[in-house]
Design a protein around this motif. Structure first.
Motif, mmCIF file in Angstrom:
data_model
loop_
_atom_site.group_PDB
_atom_site.id
_atom_site.type_symbol
_atom_site.label_atom_id
_atom_site.label_comp_id
_atom_site.label_asym_id
_atom_site.label_seq_id
_atom_site.Cartn_x
_atom_site.Cartn_y
_atom_site.Cartn_z
ATOM 1 N N UNK A 1 0.824 -1.205 0.000
ATOM 2 C CA UNK A 1 0.000 0.000 0.000
ATOM 3 C C UNK A 1 0.859 1.257 0.000
ATOM 4 N N UNK A 2 1.936 1.254 0.765
ATOM 5 C CA UNK A 2 2.833 2.414 0.781
ATOM 6 C C UNK A 2 3.506 2.597 -0.566
ATOM 7 N N UNK A 3 3.858 1.511 -1.208
ATOM 8 C CA UNK A 3 4.510 1.598 -2.520
ATOM 9 C C UNK A 3 3.637 2.331 -3.521
ATOM 10 N N UNK A 4 2.353 2.065 -3.516
ATOM 11 C CA UNK A 4 1.451 2.680 -4.489
ATOM 12 C C UNK A 4 1.299 4.181 -4.266
ATOM 13 N N UNK A 5 1.478 4.644 -3.037
ATOM 14 C CA UNK A 5 1.344 6.064 -2.708
ATOM 15 C C UNK A 5 0.026 6.622 -3.258
ATOM 16 N N UNK A 6 -1.054 5.879 -3.021
ATOM 17 C CA UNK A 6 -2.349 6.268 -3.586
ATOM 18 C C UNK A 6 -3.502 6.064 -2.610
ATOM 19 N N UNK B 1 7.995 6.875 8.434
ATOM 20 C CA UNK B 1 9.394 6.893 8.002
ATOM 21 C C UNK B 1 9.609 5.973 6.795
ATOM 22 N N UNK B 2 8.978 4.830 6.797
ATOM 23 C CA UNK B 2 9.064 3.895 5.674
ATOM 24 C C UNK B 2 8.503 4.543 4.410
ATOM 25 N N UNK B 3 7.365 5.207 4.543
ATOM 26 C CA UNK B 3 6.764 5.892 3.390
ATOM 27 C C UNK B 3 7.696 6.974 2.846
ATOM 28 N N UNK B 4 8.388 7.671 3.737
ATOM 29 C CA UNK B 4 9.319 8.723 3.302
ATOM 30 C C UNK B 4 10.472 8.133 2.497
ATOM 31 N N UNK B 5 10.948 6.962 2.905
ATOM 32 C CA UNK B 5 12.010 6.289 2.149
ATOM 33 C C UNK B 5 11.510 5.892 0.763
ATOM 34 N N UNK B 6 10.334 5.283 0.709
ATOM 35 C CA UNK B 6 9.794 4.814 -0.577
ATOM 36 C C UNK B 6 9.457 5.966 -1.509
ATOM 37 N N UNK B 7 9.072 7.105 -0.958
ATOM 38 C CA UNK B 7 8.675 8.244 -1.785
ATOM 39 C C UNK B 7 9.832 8.798 -2.612
ATOM 40 N N UNK B 8 11.060 8.587 -2.142
ATOM 41 C CA UNK B 8 12.201 9.121 -2.882
ATOM 42 C C UNK B 8 12.784 8.099 -3.868
ATOM 43 N N UNK C 1 14.387 3.365 -11.420
ATOM 44 C CA UNK C 1 15.607 2.539 -11.430
ATOM 45 C C UNK C 1 15.847 1.897 -10.073
ATOM 46 N N UNK C 2 15.538 2.649 -9.018
ATOM 47 C CA UNK C 2 15.670 2.093 -7.677
ATOM 48 C C UNK C 2 14.712 0.945 -7.451
ATOM 49 N N UNK C 3 13.488 1.074 -7.966
ATOM 50 C CA UNK C 3 12.517 -0.003 -7.834
ATOM 51 C C UNK C 3 12.946 -1.237 -8.618
ATOM 52 N N UNK C 4 13.587 -1.034 -9.757
ATOM 53 C CA UNK C 4 14.091 -2.190 -10.521
ATOM 54 C C UNK C 4 15.017 -3.036 -9.665
ATOM 55 N N UNK C 5 15.958 -2.362 -9.013
ATOM 56 C CA UNK C 5 16.914 -3.072 -8.169
ATOM 57 C C UNK C 5 16.211 -3.670 -6.953
ATOM 58 N N UNK C 6 15.352 -2.888 -6.317
ATOM 59 C CA UNK C 6 14.664 -3.361 -5.116
ATOM 60 C C UNK C 6 13.836 -4.615 -5.406
ATOM 61 N N UNK D 1 22.562 2.307 -6.788
ATOM 62 C CA UNK D 1 21.100 2.427 -6.906
ATOM 63 C C UNK D 1 20.413 1.955 -5.631
ATOM 64 N N UNK D 2 20.921 0.860 -5.067
ATOM 65 C CA UNK D 2 20.318 0.307 -3.850
ATOM 66 C C UNK D 2 20.426 1.297 -2.696
ATOM 67 N N UNK D 3 21.587 1.938 -2.589
ATOM 68 C CA UNK D 3 21.782 2.915 -1.523
ATOM 69 C C UNK D 3 20.850 4.105 -1.705
#
Length: 198
Positions: free
Chosen positions: A62-67, A128-135, A139-144, A170-172
């Motif tokens: 749900x956080x990933x979708x940001x919707x 805090x988790x949402x703040x990390x995912x928002x940035x 390309x970062x999602x590809x690696x993740x 990218x992971x960092x």
């Protein structure tokens, strides 16, 4: 009455965007639930869970979708359990309803309603988790996503045709380690809430 976690989730800006419920239900379907996620009305979905790891995984989706406005209620529900999440009753449902209303004016659109210190801690972790995912970039999602499938950085680099060093960069930037820690902590706090309520 058993204690559970009820997630009540409302699509943000649904009047001006496509219906995201079908995709969300597909993503959430593999998770173990007490009562499966389903559309409750219009642009809202709901699920009932008693597995802390599944709670954390659902929140990650749900956080990933940001919707979404996400409301999390913790407590008992009436027995016998109904066949559908939308038909359930009890304090956990009332808390989830209050929480999703509160999410509309809260940071990162997430609220937890629970009478225990771990509820506030879980809410803070999710912000805090949402703040990390928002940035995180595409390309970062590809690696993740590749790392989440169990690939090493070297294997992910081979798949993406970039160097292991580039994968690491990218992971960092994507906060992969931080997000993993947030998911682990969310599961621990969900377990604490469920055990405390029992």
């Amino acid at each position: 009455m058993p204690s559970v976690i009820v997630l009540t989730v409302d699509q943000r800006g649904s009047r001006h965007s496509e219906d995201l419920i079908p995709d969300a239900l597909e993503r959430l379907a593999p998770l173990p639930t007490l009562l499966a996620f389903e559309r409750t009305a219009g642009d809202e979905l709901q699920g009932v869970l008693d597995d802390p790891d599944a709670v954390a995984a659902a929140l990650g989706e749900l956080l990933r979708a940001d919707a979404w406005y996400v409301g999390i209620g913790v407590g008992p529900v009436e027995e016998p359990l109904p066949d559908h999440a939308r038909a359930g009753r009890g304090p956990a449902y009332l808390q989830a309803r209050a929480a999703v209303s509160g999410a509309k004016t809260s940071p990162w659109h997430v609220r937890v309603a629970a009478d225990h210190w771990a509820g506030r801690a879980l809410e803070t972790t999710l912000w805090l988790w949402a703040a990390v995912l928002a940035r995180r970039t595409a390309r970062g999602w590809e690696v993740a996503d590749l790392v989440a499938q169990g690939l090493s950085y070297a294997e992910a680099g081979n798949r993406l045709r970039i160097s292991q060093s580039a994968v690491s960069q990218r992971a960092q930037a994507a906060g992969i380690v931080e997000a993993r820690r947030a998911e682990e902590l969310a599961a621990v706090l969900a377990r604490t809430l469920l055990e405390e309520e029992r």
